[in-house]
Motif scaffolding. Sequence first.
Motif, PDB file in Angstrom:
ATOM      1  N   SER A 117       0.860  -1.180   0.000  1.00  0.00           N
ATOM      2  CA  SER A 117       0.000   0.000   0.000  1.00  0.00           C
ATOM      3  C   SER A 117       0.897   1.231   0.000  1.00  0.00           C
ATOM      4  O   SER A 117       2.075   1.155   0.343  1.00  0.00           O
ATOM      5  CB  SER A 117      -0.873   0.007   1.254  1.00  0.00           C
ATOM      6  OG  SER A 117      -0.056   0.006   2.401  1.00  0.00           O
ATOM      7  N   ASN A 118       0.313   2.346  -0.374  1.00  0.00           N
ATOM      8  CA  ASN A 118       1.099   3.575  -0.357  1.00  0.00           C
ATOM      9  C   ASN A 118       0.200   4.776  -0.144  1.00  0.00           C
ATOM     10  O   ASN A 118      -1.028   4.683  -0.261  1.00  0.00           O
ATOM     11  CB  ASN A 118       1.903   3.739  -1.653  1.00  0.00           C
ATOM     12  CG  ASN A 118       3.270   4.374  -1.389  1.00  0.00           C
ATOM     13  OD1 ASN A 118       3.481   5.022  -0.355  1.00  0.00           O
ATOM     14  ND2 ASN A 118       4.204   4.196  -2.304  1.00  0.00           N
ATOM     15  N   TYR A 119       0.821   5.918   0.162  1.00  0.00           N
ATOM     16  CA  TYR A 119       0.083   7.163   0.332  1.00  0.00           C
ATOM     17  C   TYR A 119       0.744   8.285  -0.463  1.00  0.00           C
ATOM     18  O   TYR A 119       0.273   9.402  -0.484  1.00  0.00           O
ATOM     19  CB  TYR A 119      -0.024   7.541   1.817  1.00  0.00           C
ATOM     20  CG  TYR A 119       1.301   7.561   2.553  1.00  0.00           C
ATOM     21  CD1 TYR A 119       2.010   8.746   2.727  1.00  0.00           C
ATOM     22  CD2 TYR A 119       1.841   6.387   3.061  1.00  0.00           C
ATOM     23  CE1 TYR A 119       3.234   8.755   3.380  1.00  0.00           C
ATOM     24  CE2 TYR A 119       3.057   6.385   3.725  1.00  0.00           C
ATOM     25  CZ  TYR A 119       3.742   7.571   3.885  1.00  0.00           C
ATOM     26  OH  TYR A 119       4.957   7.579   4.532  1.00  0.00           O
ATOM     27  N   TYR A 120       1.873   7.961  -1.123  1.00  0.00           N
ATOM     28  CA  TYR A 120       2.505   8.975  -1.970  1.00  0.00           C
ATOM     29  C   TYR A 120       2.822   8.397  -3.339  1.00  0.00           C
ATOM     30  O   TYR A 120       2.805   7.183  -3.542  1.00  0.00           O
ATOM     31  CB  TYR A 120       3.756   9.561  -1.308  1.00  0.00           C
ATOM     32  CG  TYR A 120       4.793   8.573  -0.837  1.00  0.00           C
ATOM     33  CD1 TYR A 120       5.756   8.064  -1.707  1.00  0.00           C
ATOM     34  CD2 TYR A 120       4.849   8.172   0.492  1.00  0.00           C
ATOM     35  CE1 TYR A 120       6.731   7.178  -1.275  1.00  0.00           C
ATOM     36  CE2 TYR A 120       5.812   7.281   0.942  1.00  0.00           C
ATOM     37  CZ  TYR A 120       6.753   6.789   0.052  1.00  0.00           C
ATOM     38  OH  TYR A 120       7.713   5.907   0.489  1.00  0.00           O
ATOM     39  N   LYS A 121       3.082   9.279  -4.277  1.00  0.00           N
ATOM     40  CA  LYS A 121       3.277   8.875  -5.667  1.00  0.00           C
ATOM     41  C   LYS A 121       4.602   8.152  -5.850  1.00  0.00           C
ATOM     42  O   LYS A 121       5.627   8.603  -5.352  1.00  0.00           O
ATOM     43  CB  LYS A 121       3.216  10.109  -6.573  1.00  0.00           C
ATOM     44  CG  LYS A 121       1.821  10.718  -6.622  1.00  0.00           C
ATOM     45  CD  LYS A 121       1.795  12.096  -7.266  1.00  0.00           C
ATOM     46  CE  LYS A 121       0.374  12.637  -7.253  1.00  0.00           C
ATOM     47  NZ  LYS A 121       0.311  14.070  -7.607  1.00  0.00           N
ATOM     48  N   ASP A 122       4.531   7.059  -6.578  1.00  0.00           N
ATOM     49  CA  ASP A 122       5.722   6.283  -6.877  1.00  0.00           C
ATOM     50  C   ASP A 122       6.397   6.901  -8.104  1.00  0.00           C
ATOM     51  O   ASP A 122       5.796   6.968  -9.171  1.00  0.00           O
ATOM     52  CB  ASP A 122       5.293   4.838  -7.161  1.00  0.00           C
ATOM     53  CG  ASP A 122       6.444   3.947  -7.594  1.00  0.00           C
ATOM     54  OD1 ASP A 122       7.574   4.456  -7.754  1.00  0.00           O
ATOM     55  OD2 ASP A 122       6.210   2.749  -7.782  1.00  0.00           O
ATOM     56  N   LEU A 172       1.877  13.587  -2.469  1.00  0.00           N
ATOM     57  CA  LEU A 172       0.894  12.656  -1.895  1.00  0.00           C
ATOM     58  C   LEU A 172      -0.049  12.174  -2.994  1.00  0.00           C
ATOM     59  O   LEU A 172      -0.269  12.863  -3.989  1.00  0.00           O
ATOM     60  CB  LEU A 172       0.061  13.346  -0.803  1.00  0.00           C
ATOM     61  CG  LEU A 172       0.709  13.611   0.557  1.00  0.00           C
ATOM     62  CD1 LEU A 172      -0.316  14.212   1.506  1.00  0.00           C
ATOM     63  CD2 LEU A 172       1.294  12.342   1.167  1.00  0.00           C
ATOM     64  N   LEU A 173      -0.629  10.984  -2.805  1.00  0.00           N
ATOM     65  CA  LEU A 173      -1.610  10.480  -3.764  1.00  0.00           C
ATOM     66  C   LEU A 173      -2.867  11.349  -3.712  1.00  0.00           C
ATOM     67  O   LEU A 173      -3.202  11.890  -2.653  1.00  0.00           O
ATOM     68  CB  LEU A 173      -1.996   9.030  -3.422  1.00  0.00           C
ATOM     69  CG  LEU A 173      -0.949   7.953  -3.700  1.00  0.00           C
ATOM     70  CD1 LEU A 173      -1.439   6.602  -3.181  1.00  0.00           C
ATOM     71  CD2 LEU A 173      -0.649   7.848  -5.198  1.00  0.00           C
ATOM     72  N   PRO A 174      -3.576  11.473  -4.842  1.00  0.00           N
ATOM     73  CA  PRO A 174      -4.806  12.275  -4.861  1.00  0.00           C
ATOM     74  C   PRO A 174      -5.795  11.784  -3.797  1.00  0.00           C
ATOM     75  O   PRO A 174      -5.976  10.576  -3.624  1.00  0.00           O
ATOM     76  CB  PRO A 174      -5.371  12.030  -6.260  1.00  0.00           C
ATOM     77  CG  PRO A 174      -4.222  11.570  -7.081  1.00  0.00           C
ATOM     78  CD  PRO A 174      -3.279  10.872  -6.149  1.00  0.00           C
ATOM     79  N   GLY A 175      -6.376  12.722  -3.065  1.00  0.00           N
ATOM     80  CA  GLY A 175      -7.373  12.364  -2.052  1.00  0.00           C
ATOM     81  C   GLY A 175      -6.794  12.155  -0.667  1.00  0.00           C
ATOM     82  O   GLY A 175      -7.523  12.013   0.309  1.00  0.00           O
ATOM     83  N   ILE A 176      -5.456  12.135  -0.563  1.00  0.00           N
ATOM     84  CA  ILE A 176      -4.830  11.952   0.753  1.00  0.00           C
ATOM     85  C   ILE A 176      -4.333  13.304   1.271  1.00  0.00           C
ATOM     86  O   ILE A 176      -3.653  14.041   0.563  1.00  0.00           O
ATOM     87  CB  ILE A 176      -3.697  10.903   0.682  1.00  0.00           C
ATOM     88  CG1 ILE A 176      -4.324   9.526   0.366  1.00  0.00           C
ATOM     89  CG2 ILE A 176      -2.892  10.859   1.980  1.00  0.00           C
ATOM     90  CD1 ILE A 176      -3.356   8.373   0.288  1.00  0.00           C
ATOM     91  N   LYS A 177      -4.737  13.633   2.498  1.00  0.00           N
ATOM     92  CA  LYS A 177      -4.378  14.934   3.084  1.00  0.00           C
ATOM     93  C   LYS A 177      -3.897  14.742   4.513  1.00  0.00           C
ATOM     94  O   LYS A 177      -4.289  13.782   5.178  1.00  0.00           O
ATOM     95  CB  LYS A 177      -5.618  15.849   3.112  1.00  0.00           C
ATOM     96  CG  LYS A 177      -6.140  16.197   1.741  1.00  0.00           C
ATOM     97  CD  LYS A 177      -7.460  16.924   1.815  1.00  0.00           C
ATOM     98  CE  LYS A 177      -7.982  17.180   0.394  1.00  0.00           C
ATOM     99  NZ  LYS A 177      -9.246  17.860   0.372  1.00  0.00           N
ATOM    100  N   ALA A 178      -3.065  15.674   4.957  1.00  0.00           N
ATOM    101  CA  ALA A 178      -2.576  15.632   6.342  1.00  0.00           C
ATOM    102  C   ALA A 178      -3.489  16.477   7.225  1.00  0.00           C
ATOM    103  O   ALA A 178      -3.812  17.620   6.885  1.00  0.00           O
ATOM    104  CB  ALA A 178      -1.150  16.155   6.413  1.00  0.00           C
ATOM    105  N   ASN A 179      -3.907  15.901   8.336  1.00  0.00           N
ATOM    106  CA  ASN A 179      -4.743  16.608   9.310  1.00  0.00           C
ATOM    107  C   ASN A 179      -4.314  16.226  10.718  1.00  0.00           C
ATOM    108  O   ASN A 179      -4.036  15.050  10.982  1.00  0.00           O
ATOM    109  CB  ASN A 179      -6.218  16.225   9.137  1.00  0.00           C
ATOM    110  CG  ASN A 179      -6.876  16.976   7.993  1.00  0.00           C
ATOM    111  OD1 ASN A 179      -7.140  18.167   8.078  1.00  0.00           O
ATOM    112  ND2 ASN A 179      -7.117  16.266   6.895  1.00  0.00           N
ATOM    113  N   THR A 180      -4.258  17.212  11.605  1.00  0.00           N
ATOM    114  CA  THR A 180      -3.953  16.936  13.014  1.00  0.00           C
ATOM    115  C   THR A 180      -4.873  17.773  13.894  1.00  0.00           C
ATOM    116  O   THR A 180      -5.544  18.694  13.423  1.00  0.00           O
ATOM    117  CB  THR A 180      -2.500  17.300  13.377  1.00  0.00           C
ATOM    118  OG1 THR A 180      -2.282  18.674  13.028  1.00  0.00           O
ATOM    119  CG2 THR A 180      -1.483  16.430  12.664  1.00  0.00           C
TER     120      THR A 180
END
Length: 409
Positions: free
Chosen positions: A288-293, A367-375
């Motif tokens: 799995s991944n969350y950023y572009k290869d 980052l892959l489309p649709g993935i965002k950082a939130n805290t």
Amino acid sequence: MPAMHVRLGALAAALALAATFSTAASAQKKYDTGASDTEIKIGNIMPYSGPASAYGVIGKTEEAYFRKINAEGGINGRKINFISYDDAYSPPKTVEQARKLVESDEVLLIFQSLGTPSNSAIQKYMNSKKVPQLFVATGATKWNDSQNFPWTMGWQPNYQSEARIYAKYILQKMPNAKIAILYQNDDYGKDYLKGMKEALGAKAASMIVAEESYETSEPTIDSHIVTLKATGADVFFNITTPKFAAQAIKKNAEIGWHPTHFLNNVSVSIGSVMKPAGFEASQGIVSSNYYKDPTDPQWKDDPAMKAWNEFLDKYYPEANRTDSSVMYGYIVAQALVHVLKACGDDLTRANVMKQAASIKDFEPAGLLPGIKANTGPTDFAPLSQLQLMRFKGESWELFGDVLSGDVSG
């Protein structure tokens, strides 16, 4: 003549007012150790040598990115002074380097220290000193504990969430699977194991037919692979760091064991894992991944990928562009810059943590489309989404939707 007096009086009043404002402005600047009008000192600890040295490129990428930021004028006019030390992936050495950074180099914070055992060794120290241990380079679930460790924050999706995503997939697609697990015998390996078992629930006892652990001091994990094959398992969950991941893939091919192979995403680098293991041996592996290869042809004309390549051309030309760790370092360096910019002229350690805990829908390039950082004040896990992918040919192919493996659900 009286008009002249009035003018001079107005000028004097304006000057006095301006002086008051500039005093107020300079009074608003707040610094802790490691920050000043001209620089921000950032500490970092990486395994540039030892069993996890494949990750050293992360530190090199971050250093290159901060050089780019400095060349462009720095952060609110301040230059980043990035001090990075080698700990050889050895926790006692991590402790030594953390003390050096905090007590001798007097850094404002330690950013991206790598490894679960390494960060575990310094977590209490960093929190007792009230020095941010920010965006640690490990996905252990324990970094999201704002109550007990308010000075420690993770970055990537946590290991338990990732394992849950694989478990859900196994339950859906292979409900009668016999699962063999190889894991590193430390908090990192056990975290993945826990996520897998919890998500399998009552079926874990019958589905998991073998668990083998290895030590990072072992030169090879070949004997463990032979043991796991003998169980007749048709699913293999491979919880290893790059060196051992490549060994496992290679050994599976050598002994003709072809289970459905799930590989943890900390070892998906084509440059440091799949290629050394052999592309033929790597076919069909699921991760799995969350950023572009960078090797995925679908991003060829992507603006973020073009910007990444331009950055490397200028600041890190010798980088191996098939190594996804280079993209990882690039993304998380952007996150630190985002936080430091948000701090403005209040460069205190408390404000660094406050801004780090106030990230809203931040999308660093890569980052892959649709993935965002939130805290948030009680959410110290910036990223929590992943997309499944399968190795085909000489690259990874994404499939399915962006998934969340929320530990709470």
